[in-house]
Enzyme design. Structure first.
Site, PDB file in Angstrom:
ATOM      1  N   LYS A  24       8.232  16.599  53.709  1.00 18.86           N
ATOM      2  CA  LYS A  24       9.058  17.758  53.349  1.00 18.86           C
ATOM      3  C   LYS A  24       9.163  18.786  54.478  1.00 18.86           C
ATOM      4  O   LYS A  24      10.182  19.447  54.623  1.00 18.86           O
ATOM      5  CB  LYS A  24       8.507  18.446  52.092  1.00 18.86           C
ATOM      6  CG  LYS A  24       8.768  17.689  50.805  1.00 18.86           C
ATOM      7  CD  LYS A  24       8.308  18.508  49.609  1.00 18.86           C
ATOM      8  CE  LYS A  24       8.474  17.731  48.321  1.00 18.86           C
ATOM      9  NZ  LYS A  24       8.108  18.518  47.138  1.00 18.86           N
TER      10      LYS A  24
ATOM     11  N   ASP B 282      13.127  22.370  44.689  1.00 16.07           N
ATOM     12  CA  ASP B 282      11.859  22.684  43.996  1.00 16.07           C
ATOM     13  C   ASP B 282      11.867  24.157  43.601  1.00 16.07           C
ATOM     14  O   ASP B 282      11.335  24.548  42.562  1.00 16.07           O
ATOM     15  CB  ASP B 282      10.640  22.438  44.911  1.00 16.07           C
ATOM     16  CG  ASP B 282      10.310  20.956  45.051  1.00 16.07           C
ATOM     17  OD1 ASP B 282      10.698  20.168  44.166  1.00 16.07           O
ATOM     18  OD2 ASP B 282       9.669  20.584  46.054  1.00 16.07           O
TER      19      ASP B 282
HETATM   20  P1  NAP Z   1      -0.587  19.972  48.831  1.00 15.77           P
HETATM   21  O1  NAP Z   1       0.362  20.402  49.875  1.00 15.77           O
HETATM   22  O2  NAP Z   1      -1.581  18.896  49.118  1.00 15.77           O
HETATM   23  O3  NAP Z   1      -1.373  21.304  48.348  1.00 15.77           O
HETATM   24  C1  NAP Z   1      -2.413  21.256  47.393  1.00 15.77           C
HETATM   25  C2  NAP Z   1      -3.176  22.574  47.435  1.00 15.77           C
HETATM   26  O4  NAP Z   1      -4.234  22.499  46.458  1.00 15.77           O
HETATM   27  C3  NAP Z   1      -3.843  22.865  48.788  1.00 15.77           C
HETATM   28  O5  NAP Z   1      -3.830  24.250  49.015  1.00 15.77           O
HETATM   29  C4  NAP Z   1      -5.276  22.391  48.528  1.00 15.77           C
HETATM   30  O6  NAP Z   1      -6.250  23.035  49.333  1.00 15.77           O
HETATM   31  C5  NAP Z   1      -5.468  22.832  47.093  1.00 15.77           C
HETATM   32  N1  NAP Z   1      -6.576  22.111  46.466  1.00 15.77           N
HETATM   33  C6  NAP Z   1      -6.687  20.783  46.265  1.00 15.77           C
HETATM   34  N2  NAP Z   1      -7.854  20.508  45.648  1.00 15.77           N
HETATM   35  C7  NAP Z   1      -8.498  21.706  45.495  1.00 15.77           C
HETATM   36  C8  NAP Z   1      -9.759  22.084  44.937  1.00 15.77           C
HETATM   37  N3  NAP Z   1     -10.604  21.183  44.412  1.00 15.77           N
HETATM   38  N4  NAP Z   1     -10.103  23.402  44.959  1.00 15.77           N
HETATM   39  C9  NAP Z   1      -9.268  24.337  45.473  1.00 15.77           C
HETATM   40  N5  NAP Z   1      -8.054  24.018  46.024  1.00 15.77           N
HETATM   41  C10 NAP Z   1      -7.688  22.732  46.025  1.00 15.77           C
HETATM   42  O7  NAP Z   1       0.191  19.457  47.531  1.00 15.77           O
HETATM   43  P2  NAP Z   1       1.562  20.052  46.938  1.00 15.77           P
HETATM   44  O8  NAP Z   1       2.700  19.276  47.442  1.00 15.77           O
HETATM   45  O9  NAP Z   1       1.526  21.526  47.127  1.00 15.77           O
HETATM   46  O10 NAP Z   1       1.422  19.671  45.389  1.00 15.77           O
HETATM   47  C11 NAP Z   1       0.432  20.291  44.606  1.00 15.77           C
HETATM   48  C12 NAP Z   1       0.587  19.920  43.130  1.00 15.77           C
HETATM   49  O11 NAP Z   1       1.851  20.348  42.643  1.00 15.77           O
HETATM   50  C13 NAP Z   1       0.517  18.414  42.865  1.00 15.77           C
HETATM   51  O12 NAP Z   1      -0.214  18.226  41.677  1.00 15.77           O
HETATM   52  C14 NAP Z   1       1.973  18.035  42.657  1.00 15.77           C
HETATM   53  O13 NAP Z   1       2.125  16.911  41.789  1.00 15.77           O
HETATM   54  C15 NAP Z   1       2.519  19.285  41.993  1.00 15.77           C
HETATM   55  N6  NAP Z   1       3.956  19.448  42.204  1.00 15.77           N
HETATM   56  C16 NAP Z   1       4.758  19.407  41.103  1.00 15.77           C
HETATM   57  C17 NAP Z   1       6.129  19.562  41.253  1.00 15.77           C
HETATM   58  C18 NAP Z   1       7.014  19.520  40.029  1.00 15.77           C
HETATM   59  O14 NAP Z   1       8.222  19.336  40.172  1.00 15.77           O
HETATM   60  N7  NAP Z   1       6.483  19.735  38.849  1.00 15.77           N
HETATM   61  C19 NAP Z   1       6.691  19.749  42.529  1.00 15.77           C
HETATM   62  C20 NAP Z   1       5.831  19.801  43.636  1.00 15.77           C
HETATM   63  C21 NAP Z   1       4.466  19.634  43.445  1.00 15.77           C
HETATM   64  P3  NAP Z   1      -6.691  22.398  50.757  1.00 15.77           P
HETATM   65  O15 NAP Z   1      -5.531  22.620  51.675  1.00 15.77           O
HETATM   66  O16 NAP Z   1      -7.895  23.165  51.094  1.00 15.77           O
HETATM   67  O17 NAP Z   1      -6.953  20.933  50.485  1.00 15.77           O
END
Ligand code: NAP
Length: 287
Positions: free
Chosen positions: A71, A110
């Site tokens: 992305k 999004d």
């Molecule tokens: P990402 O870029 O990997 O970001 C995930 C974030 O969560 C990072 O800041 C990460 O921190 C943090 N994190 C992960 N595990 C953690 C923990 N145990 N404690 C504290 N922080 C934690 O992923 P993303 O693309 O943002 O997506 C995140 C979520 O949103 C996913 O579940 C995805 O399926 C969902 N999502 C849904 C939609 C929808 O249309 N509904 C759209 C986009 C995303 P670190 O950087 O320190 O690892």
């Protein structure tokens, strides 16, 4: 689905793409609209991204979605990027530019998907304090969304000081909070958004919620709790929030709305196929 020489191509690039709900959602909607398009998942490795993006244009693809991990990396490969996608620093929807331009335009649906259920609430957001859990890619769309709603106080709770500092470079007014101080943000939070994957329960030992029941009780009454996760549905976070009388929003609506918006952009169809997409996604997720 009858594919002929005239069938137009749409698709999704990512790595992996095999788990994506988008092909099911989009093909169901295209069939409903009676349009001669097909939506195909294209697995694309990061080191081949520019070849893939150029190749899709060369073979006449009309548009495509972009998912993890491309992305952000796709942005410099596009000839036009919407101001919102530029602020977010990420594109999830790419469309073919018409003459006299050559190449691709990019936007971030999004953002539209995130905003849709909040806009339905028809409220004045200026005095609302938003707390966003996580500082990754989805958090960036959520921050931009909160700004577009008019929210002034936005706190971002994350565990990586570097990722938090990067967010503040784009949005200097953010209040940054280390994950260990999450509890202290809750008594003043009216809109709580989980953008971490905590709650997806991919393994039995994964934590079921980013916030304990005791901590959730610190939220002011009738807050809004929004979890971007769409499976399980509802998540533990939303189950508890609903039981405590808060307004819960799950990630399925966001997923469907971002897809419907992208399809409308590619095909020019104003009628968004939300119900059809929702049915296709639900059938796959919940049987
Ligand atoms: P990402 O870029 O990997 O970001 C995930 C974030 O969560 C990072 O800041 C990460 O921190 C943090 N994190 C992960 N595990 C953690 C923990 N145990 N404690 C504290 N922080 C934690 O992923 P993303 O693309 O943002 O997506 C995140 C979520 O949103 C996913 O579940 C995805 O399926 C969902 N999502 C849904 C939609 C929808 O249309 N509904 C759209 C986009 C995303 P670190 O950087 O320190 O690892």
């Amino acid at each position: 689905m009858d594919i002929s020489g005239a069938t137009r191509l749409l698709g999704l690039i990512g790595d992996p793409v095999s788990h994506s709900l988008s092909p099911l959602m989009h093909n169901a909607a295209l069939a409903e609209l009676g349009l001669d398009y097909v939506y195909v998942p294209f697995p694309a490795k990061a080191e081949r991204l520019s070849i893939v993006v150029g190749g899709l244009h060369a073979i006449g693809v009309q548009g495509f979605n972009v998912t993890i991990p491309h992305k952000q990396a796709v942005v410099p490969l596009l000839q036009m990027v919407s101001p919102q996608a530029q602020a977010i620093g990420a594109v999830n929807t790419v469309y073919r530019l018409e003459d006299p331009h050559y190449g691709w335009g990019g936007t971030n649906t999004d953002l539209d998907g995130f905003l849709y259920p909040l806009r339905q609430l028809n409220q004045d957001w200026r005095s609302v304090t938003a707390t966003i859990l996580g500082s990754g890619g989805a958090a960036r769309a959520v921050i931009q969304g909160c700004i577009e709603l008019g929210i002034v106080t936005i706190q971002v709770v994350g565990r990586s000081p570097h990722a938090l500092a990067q967010l503040q470079q784009t949005w200097p007014s953010l209040v940054l909070v280390d994950w260990t101080h999450l509890t202290s943000t809750l008594p003043t939070t009216h809109l709580l958004v989980n953008t971490t994957p905590i709650g997806m329960k991919k393994t039995a030992t994964d934590p079921s919620s980013p916030i304990s029941v005791e901590d959730l009780q610190r939220l002011p009454s009738k807050s809004i709790v929004y979890d971007l996760i769409y499976t399980p549905n509802p998540t533990e976070l939303l189950k508890v929030a609903t039981a405590l009388g808060h307004h819960s929003i799950d990630g399925l609506e966001m997923l469907i709305q971002q897809g419907a918006k992208a399809l409308s952009l590619w095909t020019g169809e104003e009628q968004m196929q939300v119900e059809t997409m929702l049915r296709a996604a639900r059938a796959q997720l919940f049987g």
